[in-house]
Scaffold this motif. Structure first.
Motif, PDB file in Angstrom:
ATOM      1  N   PRO A  39      36.938  64.384  24.923  1.00  0.00           N
ATOM      2  CA  PRO A  39      38.235  63.268  24.567  1.00  0.00           C
ATOM      3  C   PRO A  39      39.258  62.866  25.176  1.00  0.00           C
ATOM      4  N   SER A  40      39.381  63.856  25.950  1.00  0.00           N
ATOM      5  CA  SER A  40      40.609  64.133  27.007  1.00  0.00           C
ATOM      6  C   SER A  40      41.063  63.034  27.729  1.00  0.00           C
ATOM      7  N   ALA A  41      39.478  62.486  28.507  1.00  0.00           N
ATOM      8  CA  ALA A  41      39.180  61.528  29.728  1.00  0.00           C
ATOM      9  C   ALA A  41      40.313  60.637  29.276  1.00  0.00           C
ATOM     10  N   ARG A  42      41.170  60.218  30.637  1.00  0.00           N
ATOM     11  CA  ARG A  42      41.427  58.669  30.786  1.00  0.00           C
ATOM     12  C   ARG A  42      40.400  57.498  30.630  1.00  0.00           C
ATOM     13  N   VAL A  43      40.765  55.830  29.888  1.00  0.00           N
ATOM     14  CA  VAL A  43      39.978  54.920  30.100  1.00  0.00           C
ATOM     15  C   VAL A  43      40.426  53.769  30.647  1.00  0.00           C
ATOM     16  N   GLY A  44      39.353  53.196  31.473  1.00  0.00           N
ATOM     17  CA  GLY A  44      40.026  52.458  32.279  1.00  0.00           C
ATOM     18  C   GLY A  44      38.747  50.883  31.786  1.00  0.00           C
ATOM     19  N   HIS A  45      39.101  49.647  32.481  1.00  0.00           N
ATOM     20  CA  HIS A  45      38.525  48.750  32.166  1.00  0.00           C
ATOM     21  C   HIS A  45      38.388  47.497  33.146  1.00  0.00           C
ATOM     22  N   VAL A  46      36.957  47.704  32.969  1.00  0.00           N
ATOM     23  CA  VAL A  46      37.327  46.300  34.280  1.00  0.00           C
ATOM     24  C   VAL A  46      36.067  45.193  33.544  1.00  0.00           C
ATOM     25  N   GLY A  47      36.449  43.941  33.735  1.00  0.00           N
ATOM     26  CA  GLY A  47      35.654  43.198  32.866  1.00  0.00           C
ATOM     27  C   GLY A  47      35.256  41.901  33.806  1.00  0.00           C
ATOM     28  N   LEU A  48      34.073  41.969  33.646  1.00  0.00           N
ATOM     29  CA  LEU A  48      33.425  41.091  34.292  1.00  0.00           C
ATOM     30  C   LEU A  48      32.169  40.529  33.741  1.00  0.00           C
ATOM     31  N   TYR A  49      31.603  39.228  33.952  1.00  0.00           N
ATOM     32  CA  TYR A  49      30.174  38.664  33.214  1.00  0.00           C
ATOM     33  C   TYR A  49      29.514  38.362  34.629  1.00  0.00           C
ATOM     34  N   ARG A  50      27.987  38.860  34.325  1.00  0.00           N
ATOM     35  CA  ARG A  50      26.898  38.099  35.286  1.00  0.00           C
ATOM     36  C   ARG A  50      27.073  35.846  34.727  1.00  0.00           C
ATOM     37  N   PRO A  77      25.767  33.336  34.833  1.00  0.00           N
ATOM     38  CA  PRO A  77      23.977  32.853  34.607  1.00  0.00           C
ATOM     39  C   PRO A  77      22.966  32.277  35.572  1.00  0.00           C
ATOM     40  N   GLU A  78      23.788  31.847  36.251  1.00  0.00           N
ATOM     41  CA  GLU A  78      23.143  31.279  37.508  1.00  0.00           C
ATOM     42  C   GLU A  78      22.979  31.926  39.072  1.00  0.00           C
ATOM     43  N   THR A  79      23.740  31.793  39.266  1.00  0.00           N
ATOM     44  CA  THR A  79      24.379  32.344  40.965  1.00  0.00           C
ATOM     45  C   THR A  79      23.924  33.607  40.555  1.00  0.00           C
ATOM     46  N   LEU A  80      24.282  34.811  39.874  1.00  0.00           N
ATOM     47  CA  LEU A  80      23.905  36.368  39.356  1.00  0.00           C
ATOM     48  C   LEU A  80      24.810  36.625  39.892  1.00  0.00           C
ATOM     49  N   GLN A  81      26.788  36.349  40.138  1.00  0.00           N
ATOM     50  CA  GLN A  81      26.966  36.207  40.471  1.00  0.00           C
ATOM     51  C   GLN A  81      28.034  37.305  39.809  1.00  0.00           C
ATOM     52  N   ALA A  82      29.359  38.156  40.417  1.00  0.00           N
ATOM     53  CA  ALA A  82      29.692  38.642  39.237  1.00  0.00           C
ATOM     54  C   ALA A  82      31.003  37.676  39.093  1.00  0.00           C
ATOM     55  N   VAL A  83      31.736  37.848  38.087  1.00  0.00           N
ATOM     56  CA  VAL A  83      33.218  37.178  37.422  1.00  0.00           C
ATOM     57  C   VAL A  83      33.733  37.683  37.107  1.00  0.00           C
ATOM     58  N   GLU A  84      34.903  38.144  37.506  1.00  0.00           N
ATOM     59  CA  GLU A  84      36.470  39.350  37.226  1.00  0.00           C
ATOM     60  C   GLU A  84      36.759  38.557  36.315  1.00  0.00           C
ATOM     61  N   TYR A  85      37.943  38.841  34.753  1.00  0.00           N
ATOM     62  CA  TYR A  85      38.242  38.283  34.399  1.00  0.00           C
ATOM     63  C   TYR A  85      39.550  39.244  33.451  1.00  0.00           C
ATOM     64  N   LEU A  87      21.784  48.282  35.078  1.00  0.00           N
ATOM     65  CA  LEU A  87      21.942  48.137  36.773  1.00  0.00           C
ATOM     66  C   LEU A  87      21.086  46.815  37.027  1.00  0.00           C
ATOM     67  N   ALA A  88      20.854  45.398  37.332  1.00  0.00           N
ATOM     68  CA  ALA A  88      19.791  44.619  37.449  1.00  0.00           C
ATOM     69  C   ALA A  88      20.023  44.501  38.948  1.00  0.00           C
ATOM     70  N   THR A  89      20.952  43.641  39.252  1.00  0.00           N
ATOM     71  CA  THR A  89      20.678  43.350  40.479  1.00  0.00           C
ATOM     72  C   THR A  89      22.194  43.808  41.279  1.00  0.00           C
ATOM     73  N   ALA A  90      22.961  44.637  40.599  1.00  0.00           N
ATOM     74  CA  ALA A  90      23.943  45.300  40.762  1.00  0.00           C
ATOM     75  C   ALA A  90      24.851  44.978  41.098  1.00  0.00           C
ATOM     76  N   ASN A  91      25.361  43.903  40.874  1.00  0.00           N
ATOM     77  CA  ASN A  91      26.026  42.331  41.519  1.00  0.00           C
ATOM     78  C   ASN A  91      27.011  43.372  40.905  1.00  0.00           C
ATOM     79  N   SER A  92      27.219  42.986  39.608  1.00  0.00           N
ATOM     80  CA  SER A  92      28.289  43.780  38.693  1.00  0.00           C
ATOM     81  C   SER A  92      28.738  45.090  39.210  1.00  0.00           C
ATOM     82  N   THR A  93      27.930  46.005  39.404  1.00  0.00           N
ATOM     83  CA  THR A  93      28.720  47.566  39.442  1.00  0.00           C
ATOM     84  C   THR A  93      28.917  47.737  41.317  1.00  0.00           C
ATOM     85  N   ILE A  94      28.528  46.762  41.922  1.00  0.00           N
ATOM     86  CA  ILE A  94      29.223  46.857  43.425  1.00  0.00           C
ATOM     87  C   ILE A  94      30.191  46.190  43.603  1.00  0.00           C
TER      88      ILE A  94
END
Ligand code: PRP
Ligand code: URA
Length: 219
Positions: free
Chosen positions: A103-114, A116-124, A144-151
């Motif tokens: 419960p004491s962990a710090r938390v960050g958020h990275v907003g990304l969606y794939r 659907p055409e290029t499968l590239q990650a788009v950051e928001y 973890l599909a193409t891994a584009n988002s996680t990379i």
């Protein structure tokens, strides 16, 4: 589905969690008839077990405490508070359970969606705790599909100073593991399953469909 031995033979660097409870719960989640509420609960329960595994080697130090019987040097986690980084939006499904355990962990958020055409990650969106270089960073996303988002997410965190990272997911594809290993060989992957392959739309087969839609009931 791959075994750890098959993955090792293929040269894929990944830790497979073969614990029977994890495997049983994952099977329930894969079933398309599973309602949103059950899917969410199962994901939360699996995250507890994944969290134990990914934190197996956390460093400890001792501190003096008084029990009702006598004083002792007792182990506690050492170092700066670790940070969970959720890749939005499906990462939040894993994050909730992880925070139950730490419960004491710090938390960050990275907003990304794939895209659907290029499968590239788009950051928001991007917001992470300070002192990233001094923390253990656990990046979470169920798929973890193409891994584009996680990379992309891990690169962004490295650009921010993160050095000690690991990635936890529920289901991965061999293609994604190979791509991630190549892009970030220093970041270990922990997963509950490595499925057969990706289909033409970049979905994991057999997988569980779109994780975000299944967690949030958006389809
Ligand atoms: C899903 C999933 C991962 C990504 C995996 O997110 O949660 O972030 O796809 O695919 P990749 O390995 O090919 O990049 P999605 O883009 O569907 O966004 P969402 O979480 O907002 O639904
Ligand atoms: N994202 C998902 O949610 N599911 C997949 O199978 C692939 C990417």
């Amino acid at each position: 589905m791959h075994t750890q031995k098959q993955l090792d033979e293929k040269g894929l660097k990944v830790t497979l969690i073969e614990h029977p409870l994890v495997q049983h719960k994952l099977t329930l989640m894969r079933e398309k008839s599973q309602p949103v509420t059950a899917f969410r609960s199962l994901l939360r329960e699996i995250s507890w077990l994944l969290c134990f595994e990914v934190c197996r080697d956390l460093p400890l130090e001792t501190k003096p405490i008084e029990t009702p019987v006598e004083s002792m040097e007792a182990p506690v986690l050492s170092g700066k508070k670790l940070a969970f980084i959720s890749i939005l939006r499906a990462g939040n499904g894993l994050l909730d359970g992880m925070l139950d355990v730490i419960p004491s962990a710090r938390v960050g958020h990275v907003g990304l969606y794939r895209d659907p055409e290029t499968l590239q990650a788009v950051e928001y969106y991007y917001k992470v705790p300070h002192s990233m270089s001094k923390r253990l960073i656990v990046v979470v996303d169920p798929m973890l599909a193409t891994a584009n988002s996680t990379i992309a997410a891990v690169q962004k965190l490295k650009d921010d100073g993160a050095v000690d990272m690991r990635f936890v997911c529920l289901i991965s594809a061999p293609e994604g593991i190979a791509a991630f290993n190549k892009a970030h060989p220093d970041v270990p992957i922990v997963t509950a399953a490595v499925d057969s392959h990706l289909n033409d739309h970049g979905y994991i087969v057999p997988g569980l469909g779109d994780a975000g839609d299944r967690i949030f009931g958006t389809k």
